[in-house]
Structure formats: structure tokens, C-alpha cells
Design an enzyme around this catalytic site. Sequence first.
Site, mmCIF file in Angstrom:
data_model
loop_
_atom_site.group_PDB
_atom_site.id
_atom_site.type_symbol
_atom_site.label_atom_id
_atom_site.label_comp_id
_atom_site.label_asym_id
_atom_site.label_seq_id
_atom_site.Cartn_x
_atom_site.Cartn_y
_atom_site.Cartn_z
ATOM 1 N N ASP A 12 -21.036 7.582 148.764
ATOM 2 C CA ASP A 12 -20.578 7.549 150.151
ATOM 3 C C ASP A 12 -21.587 6.765 150.993
ATOM 4 O OD1 ASP A 12 -19.175 8.361 152.553
ATOM 5 O OD2 ASP A 12 -20.842 9.760 152.856
ATOM 6 N N ASP A 14 -21.805 6.534 155.003
ATOM 7 C CA ASP A 14 -22.322 7.143 156.232
ATOM 8 C C ASP A 14 -22.697 8.606 155.989
ATOM 9 O OD1 ASP A 14 -21.667 4.665 157.272
ATOM 10 O OD2 ASP A 14 -19.801 5.355 158.178
HETATM 11 MG MG LIG Z 1 -20.199 10.513 154.757
#
Ligand SMILES: [Mg+2]
Length: 189
Positions: A12, A14
Site C-alpha cells: 500500500d 499512503d
Molecule cells: Mg493506506
Amino acid sequence: MTERAARAVFLDRDGTLIEDVGYLERVGRIAMYPWSIDAIRVLNRAGLRVVVTTNQAGVARGYFTEALVEEIHRDIDARVVAGGARIDAYYYCPHHPDGSVPAYSRSCDCRKPGRGLVDRAVRELGVDPARSFVVGDRRLDVQLASAVNARSVLVRTGYGVTEEAQGLKADAVADNLMDAAGWILRNLT
Ligand SMILES: [Mg+2]
Ligand SMILES: [Zn+2]
């Protein structure tokens, strides 16, 4: 001779690779965690593909363009390469069912926890999801791992502490991406 399909870490963006600053709409706001590049290098050396998988609904909402998302990924990549590490691919979903930009305002199979981005890595990188890992800070990352039969590592950066407090379970919970990389290396069987 048959070669086993590649393992990957679906990473992932962010809240996991870089700080979650809300909708990231300019390169100047990128804040990489200080351990991220070292963690990626550790995964590279273990022979894992590293694939960024990120929902970028800000495109569908009209907050920024795909060109901006790609510019941000080029900026991240320059830092990663300068640090002697390698990200093999950057895959993002620009869609959202409630967006305001018609071209992107629809349901899709690539918005996590949908498996479309993982399926793309299967096609383009020869990855076997069942031998792979998903690392992220949100419930949808853990759900993605379940959807593709990969193992999940929840990190306590970004929203991870909140998600853990709300009872989210994963195959492992790690303080951050470096801690997650260590768990992955110990669980490569
Ligand atoms: Mg995230
Ligand atoms: Zn999508």
C-alpha cells in the site's frame, strides 16, 4: 526446467510507504517514512517483487489527475532508486463509484479490496498471489489479501493503529514497513 512463479509484496502507498496526508495532490507533500527504502531493499534481496498497489479515488473526485499520480510515483521511484532499492511496479485505481469525473466514476474491479491490481501483477509480472503478501494500514488491504489468498500484514502507521483498535485482525501486525519486511522474511515458507 520450470521456474516457480514469483512472490510479491503488494505494498500500500499512503500510510504504509509514505505518510498519509489525505489526498496527495502535489509532489512537494510526499513524506516518505525514514525506513521505507531500507525495507524495500530487504525485500528486494529476498527475491520478492515489490508492487505498489494504491487506491487513488482523488482522480475520480477531480482533486488531481492521473498525470499527477504518475508524477508522484516517478518522484518516489527516484528516491527509491537513489537508495539502492527497487519497486517493480506501481499500480493504482483511479476510480470511485461516487466520483465527479465521468470517465472514472464507476465501480471497478481494481479498487481495493477488489483484486484487479493483483491480477494485473499476475499477468504482467508472473506473480503467484498465494505465495505473496499484502502490506497495508487499512481494512481493505487485509481484505485484499483474503480475496487473493495472500498473507496480510497490517502496519501501525497511517490508519493502522486505529484499525487495530477497532478489532481488525491480520496474519501479522507490525509497527511499520520495516517490521513488516522482517516478518515476511521469517515467514517465506
Ligand atoms: Mg493506506
Ligand atoms: Zn479501479
